[in-house]
Motif scaffolding. Structure first.
Motif, short mmCIF file in Angstrom:
data_model
loop_
_atom_site.label_atom_id
_atom_site.label_comp_id
_atom_site.label_asym_id
_atom_site.label_seq_id
_atom_site.Cartn_x
_atom_site.Cartn_y
_atom_site.Cartn_z
N GLY A 95 35.99 35.85 51.74
CA GLY A 95 36.81 34.78 51.18
C GLY A 95 37.97 35.31 50.35
N LEU A 96 37.70 36.30 49.52
CA LEU A 96 38.74 36.91 48.70
C LEU A 96 39.90 37.39 49.57
CD1 LEU A 96 39.80 38.21 46.01
CD2 LEU A 96 38.49 40.24 46.66
N ILE A 97 39.56 38.09 50.65
CA ILE A 97 40.59 38.67 51.50
C ILE A 97 41.31 37.58 52.30
CG2 ILE A 97 40.99 40.26 53.42
CD1 ILE A 97 38.29 41.63 52.29
N ALA A 98 40.53 36.64 52.85
CA ALA A 98 41.14 35.55 53.62
C ALA A 98 42.08 34.73 52.74
CB ALA A 98 40.06 34.66 54.23
N PHE A 99 41.63 34.38 51.53
CA PHE A 99 42.47 33.61 50.61
C PHE A 99 43.75 34.36 50.27
CE2 PHE A 99 38.55 31.29 48.73
CZ PHE A 99 38.58 30.38 49.77
N THR A 100 43.63 35.66 50.06
CA THR A 100 44.81 36.47 49.72
C THR A 100 45.84 36.43 50.83
OG1 THR A 100 43.47 37.96 48.34
CG2 THR A 100 45.61 38.77 49.09
N ILE A 101 45.39 36.63 52.07
CA ILE A 101 46.31 36.61 53.21
C ILE A 101 46.92 35.22 53.39
CG2 ILE A 101 46.49 36.90 55.71
CD1 ILE A 101 44.29 39.04 55.50
N THR A 128 45.68 32.82 44.95
CA THR A 128 44.81 32.12 45.90
C THR A 128 43.45 32.79 45.99
OG1 THR A 128 46.82 31.64 47.19
CG2 THR A 128 44.70 31.16 48.23
N GLY A 129 43.45 34.13 45.94
CA GLY A 129 42.22 34.89 46.10
C GLY A 129 41.27 34.81 44.91
N ILE A 130 41.82 34.85 43.70
CA ILE A 130 40.95 35.04 42.55
C ILE A 130 40.88 33.86 41.59
CG2 ILE A 130 41.44 37.51 42.65
CD1 ILE A 130 43.13 37.21 40.11
N PHE A 131 41.81 32.90 41.69
CA PHE A 131 41.90 31.91 40.61
C PHE A 131 40.77 30.90 40.64
CE2 PHE A 131 45.08 31.68 37.36
CZ PHE A 131 44.77 30.52 36.68
N GLY A 132 40.20 30.63 41.82
CA GLY A 132 39.06 29.72 41.86
C GLY A 132 37.90 30.25 41.04
N GLY A 133 37.63 31.56 41.15
CA GLY A 133 36.57 32.18 40.37
C GLY A 133 36.87 32.17 38.88
N ILE A 134 38.15 32.35 38.53
CA ILE A 134 38.53 32.31 37.12
C ILE A 134 38.29 30.90 36.55
CG2 ILE A 134 40.49 32.43 35.53
CD1 ILE A 134 41.60 34.69 37.23
N LEU A 135 38.71 29.88 37.28
CA LEU A 135 38.49 28.51 36.82
C LEU A 135 37.00 28.21 36.67
CD1 LEU A 135 41.11 26.62 39.02
CD2 LEU A 135 41.24 27.06 36.56
N ARG A 136 36.21 28.68 37.64
CA ARG A 136 34.75 28.49 37.58
C ARG A 136 34.18 29.09 36.30
NH1 ARG A 136 32.48 32.45 41.44
NH2 ARG A 136 33.04 33.78 39.68
N ASP A 137 34.54 30.31 36.00
CA ASP A 137 33.97 31.00 34.85
C ASP A 137 34.46 30.41 33.53
OD1 ASP A 137 32.56 32.65 36.53
OD2 ASP A 137 34.01 34.28 36.47
N VAL A 138 35.72 30.01 33.47
CA VAL A 138 36.23 29.37 32.26
C VAL A 138 35.51 28.05 32.00
CG1 VAL A 138 38.26 28.26 31.24
CG2 VAL A 138 38.50 30.49 32.34
N MET A 139 35.33 27.25 33.06
CA MET A 139 34.64 25.97 32.91
C MET A 139 33.18 26.16 32.53
SD MET A 139 36.76 23.46 33.39
CE MET A 139 35.72 22.06 33.78
#
Length: 209
Positions: A95-101, A128-139
Protein backbone atom coordinates in the motif's frame (compact mmCIF):
# COMPACT_ATOMS: atom_id res chain seq x y z
CA UNK A 1 -2.32 -3.92 -11.79
CA UNK A 2 -1.98 -0.76 -9.74
CA UNK A 3 -5.75 -0.60 -9.23
CA UNK A 4 -5.85 -4.08 -7.68
CA UNK A 5 -2.90 -3.26 -5.44
CA UNK A 6 -4.63 -0.02 -4.44
CA UNK A 7 -7.78 -1.90 -3.44
CA UNK A 8 -5.75 -4.36 -1.36
CA UNK A 9 -3.83 -1.46 0.15
CA UNK A 10 -6.84 0.58 1.29
CA UNK A 11 -8.34 -2.60 2.73
CA UNK A 12 -5.18 -3.37 4.70
CA UNK A 13 -4.85 0.23 5.86
CA UNK A 14 -8.48 0.29 6.98
CA UNK A 15 -7.89 -2.85 9.03
CA UNK A 16 -4.77 -1.38 10.62
CA UNK A 17 -6.79 1.71 11.51
CA UNK A 18 -9.48 -0.44 13.10
CA UNK A 19 -6.88 -2.25 15.21
CA UNK A 20 -5.46 1.08 16.38
CA UNK A 21 -8.97 2.23 17.31
CA UNK A 22 -9.53 -1.02 19.20
CA UNK A 23 -6.42 -0.41 21.27
CA UNK A 24 -8.08 2.87 22.35
CA UNK A 25 -11.39 1.13 23.17
CA UNK A 26 -13.39 3.08 20.58
CA UNK A 27 -17.00 2.28 19.72
CA UNK A 28 -18.34 1.14 16.32
CA UNK A 29 -18.41 4.65 14.91
CA UNK A 30 -14.87 5.34 16.10
CA UNK A 31 -13.58 2.15 14.53
CA UNK A 32 -15.31 2.89 11.21
CA UNK A 33 -14.10 6.50 11.16
CA UNK A 34 -10.46 5.66 11.96
CA UNK A 35 -10.53 2.86 9.36
CA UNK A 36 -11.81 5.28 6.70
CA UNK A 37 -9.36 8.01 7.71
CA UNK A 38 -6.37 5.66 7.63
CA UNK A 39 -7.21 4.22 4.23
CA UNK A 40 -8.25 7.37 2.37
CA UNK A 41 -6.82 10.21 4.43
CA UNK A 42 -3.52 10.43 2.57
CA UNK A 43 -5.20 10.82 -0.81
CA UNK A 44 -7.64 13.35 0.63
CA UNK A 45 -4.86 15.54 2.04
CA UNK A 46 -2.97 15.28 -1.27
CA UNK A 47 -6.01 16.34 -3.30
CA UNK A 48 -6.69 19.32 -1.01
CA UNK A 49 -3.07 20.49 -1.19
CA UNK A 50 -2.85 20.07 -4.98
CA UNK A 51 -6.30 21.52 -5.65
CA UNK A 52 -7.40 18.27 -7.27
CA UNK A 53 -11.18 18.46 -7.09
CA UNK A 54 -13.48 16.67 -6.69
CA UNK A 55 -11.58 14.59 -4.12
CA UNK A 56 -11.04 11.11 -5.54
CA UNK A 57 -13.10 9.01 -3.11
CA UNK A 58 -16.14 11.25 -3.53
CA UNK A 59 -16.35 9.96 -7.12
CA UNK A 60 -15.94 6.32 -6.08
CA UNK A 61 -18.43 5.51 -3.25
CA UNK A 62 -17.45 1.79 -3.26
CA UNK A 63 -14.13 2.82 -1.69
CA UNK A 64 -16.07 4.25 1.26
CA UNK A 65 -18.09 1.07 1.69
CA UNK A 66 -14.96 -1.06 1.34
CA UNK A 67 -12.89 0.75 3.95
CA UNK A 68 -15.68 0.99 6.53
CA UNK A 69 -16.65 -2.65 5.99
CA UNK A 70 -13.02 -3.73 6.34
CA UNK A 71 -12.73 -1.81 9.59
CA UNK A 72 -15.88 -3.35 11.07
CA UNK A 73 -14.90 -6.81 9.80
CA UNK A 74 -11.63 -6.44 11.69
CA UNK A 75 -13.59 -6.31 14.93
CA UNK A 76 -14.87 -9.82 14.20
CA UNK A 77 -11.47 -11.36 13.42
CA UNK A 78 -9.30 -9.33 15.80
CA UNK A 79 -8.50 -12.42 17.90
CA UNK A 80 -6.80 -14.00 14.86
CA UNK A 81 -4.89 -10.88 13.76
CA UNK A 82 -1.67 -11.87 15.52
CA UNK A 83 -1.37 -14.91 13.24
CA UNK A 84 -1.96 -12.73 10.20
CA UNK A 85 0.44 -9.99 11.28
CA UNK A 86 3.10 -10.79 8.66
CA UNK A 87 0.54 -10.75 5.86
CA UNK A 88 -0.68 -7.31 6.89
CA UNK A 89 2.87 -5.99 7.08
CA UNK A 90 3.34 -7.07 3.46
CA UNK A 91 0.01 -5.57 2.40
CA UNK A 92 0.86 -2.36 4.22
CA UNK A 93 4.20 -2.22 2.41
CA UNK A 94 2.43 -2.77 -0.91
CA UNK A 95 0.00 0.00 0.00
CA UNK A 96 2.77 2.43 0.88
CA UNK A 97 4.41 1.94 -2.50
CA UNK A 98 1.18 1.91 -4.50
CA UNK A 99 -0.05 5.09 -2.79
CA UNK A 100 3.29 6.80 -3.44
CA UNK A 101 3.20 6.02 -7.16
CA UNK A 102 -0.48 7.01 -7.40
CA UNK A 103 0.27 10.31 -5.63
CA UNK A 104 3.08 11.08 -8.05
CA UNK A 105 0.78 10.28 -10.98
CA UNK A 106 -1.92 12.64 -9.73
CA UNK A 107 0.59 15.48 -9.36
CA UNK A 108 2.03 14.79 -12.82
CA UNK A 109 -1.46 14.94 -14.35
CA UNK A 110 -1.90 18.40 -12.84
CA UNK A 111 1.62 19.53 -13.73
CA UNK A 112 0.65 21.14 -17.07
CA UNK A 113 -2.10 23.21 -15.42
CA UNK A 114 -0.34 24.25 -12.21
CA UNK A 115 3.33 23.99 -13.22
CA UNK A 116 4.28 21.83 -10.24
CA UNK A 117 8.01 21.31 -9.77
CA UNK A 118 9.59 17.90 -9.25
CA UNK A 119 9.86 18.36 -5.50
CA UNK A 120 6.10 19.00 -5.27
CA UNK A 121 5.42 15.79 -7.23
CA UNK A 122 7.65 13.88 -4.81
CA UNK A 123 5.91 15.38 -1.79
CA UNK A 124 2.51 14.53 -3.30
CA UNK A 125 3.59 10.90 -3.58
CA UNK A 126 4.90 10.81 -0.01
CA UNK A 127 1.82 12.49 1.44
CA UNK A 128 -0.40 9.94 -0.27
CA UNK A 129 1.80 7.12 1.03
CA UNK A 130 2.23 8.06 4.66
CA UNK A 131 -0.37 10.61 5.73
CA UNK A 132 -3.19 8.16 6.38
CA UNK A 133 -1.04 6.45 9.00
CA UNK A 134 -0.09 9.79 10.53
CA UNK A 135 -3.76 10.80 10.84
CA UNK A 136 -4.55 7.40 12.38
CA UNK A 137 -1.86 7.73 15.03
CA UNK A 138 -2.67 11.35 15.86
CA UNK A 139 -6.36 10.50 16.29
CA UNK A 140 -5.35 7.57 18.51
CA UNK A 141 -3.06 9.81 20.59
CA UNK A 142 0.27 8.20 19.81
CA UNK A 143 3.50 9.26 18.09
CA UNK A 144 3.11 8.57 14.34
CA UNK A 145 4.60 5.19 13.54
CA UNK A 146 6.06 6.40 10.26
CA UNK A 147 8.38 8.74 12.17
CA UNK A 148 9.79 6.37 14.75
CA UNK A 149 10.16 2.79 13.48
CA UNK A 150 12.07 1.01 10.72
CA UNK A 151 12.41 2.66 7.31
CA UNK A 152 8.97 3.75 6.15
CA UNK A 153 8.66 7.36 5.02
CA UNK A 154 12.14 7.15 3.55
CA UNK A 155 11.03 4.17 1.45
CA UNK A 156 8.22 6.32 0.07
CA UNK A 157 10.79 8.99 -0.82
CA UNK A 158 13.05 6.48 -2.57
CA UNK A 159 10.13 5.04 -4.55
CA UNK A 160 9.05 8.52 -5.68
CA UNK A 161 12.60 9.37 -6.76
CA UNK A 162 13.02 6.08 -8.61
CA UNK A 163 9.66 6.31 -10.33
CA UNK A 164 10.22 9.88 -11.51
CA UNK A 165 13.81 9.17 -12.53
CA UNK A 166 12.77 6.25 -14.73
CA UNK A 167 9.87 8.27 -16.12
CA UNK A 168 12.11 11.14 -17.15
CA UNK A 169 14.43 8.61 -18.81
CA UNK A 170 11.50 7.65 -21.04
CA UNK A 171 10.98 4.12 -19.73
CA UNK A 172 7.66 2.47 -20.57
CA UNK A 173 5.07 3.34 -17.89
CA UNK A 174 4.10 -0.24 -17.04
CA UNK A 175 7.74 -1.34 -16.77
CA UNK A 176 8.51 1.73 -14.67
CA UNK A 177 5.68 0.92 -12.25
CA UNK A 178 6.79 -2.70 -12.01
CA UNK A 179 10.42 -1.82 -11.31
CA UNK A 180 9.53 0.91 -8.80
CA UNK A 181 7.08 -1.38 -7.05
CA UNK A 182 9.47 -4.35 -6.80
CA UNK A 183 12.42 -2.26 -5.62
CA UNK A 184 10.31 -0.36 -3.08
CA UNK A 185 8.75 -3.54 -1.73
CA UNK A 186 12.16 -5.21 -1.42
CA UNK A 187 13.55 -2.25 0.55
CA UNK A 188 10.55 -2.07 2.86
CA UNK A 189 10.52 -5.82 3.57
CA UNK A 190 14.28 -5.76 4.16
CA UNK A 191 13.79 -2.91 6.64
CA UNK A 192 11.15 -4.95 8.48
CA UNK A 193 13.24 -8.12 8.48
CA UNK A 194 16.48 -6.52 9.67
CA UNK A 195 14.87 -3.68 11.62
CA UNK A 196 16.63 -1.04 9.53
CA UNK A 197 16.04 2.55 10.53
CA UNK A 198 17.46 6.03 10.15
CA UNK A 199 19.65 7.49 12.93
CA UNK A 200 17.54 8.61 15.89
CA UNK A 201 17.84 12.09 17.40
CA UNK A 202 17.50 11.84 21.17
CA UNK A 203 17.54 15.10 23.11
CA UNK A 204 17.22 15.43 26.86
CA UNK A 205 17.71 18.97 28.29
CA UNK A 206 18.95 17.58 31.58
CA UNK A 207 21.99 16.02 29.89
CA UNK A 208 23.32 19.42 28.84
CA UNK A 209 23.09 21.20 32.21
Amino acid sequence: MLLYIYIMAITAEAMSGALAAGRRNMDLFGVAFIAFLTALGGGTVRDIILGNYPISWTQHPPYIYLTISAGLFTMLIARFMQRLNRMFLILDAMGLIAFTIIGCNVALRLEAEYQYSTVVVIMAGMITGIFGGILRDVMCNRTPQVLRHELYASVSLLVALLYLGLKYMGLDENINMLISFIVGLAIRLAAIHWNLSLPVFSYSPGKWK
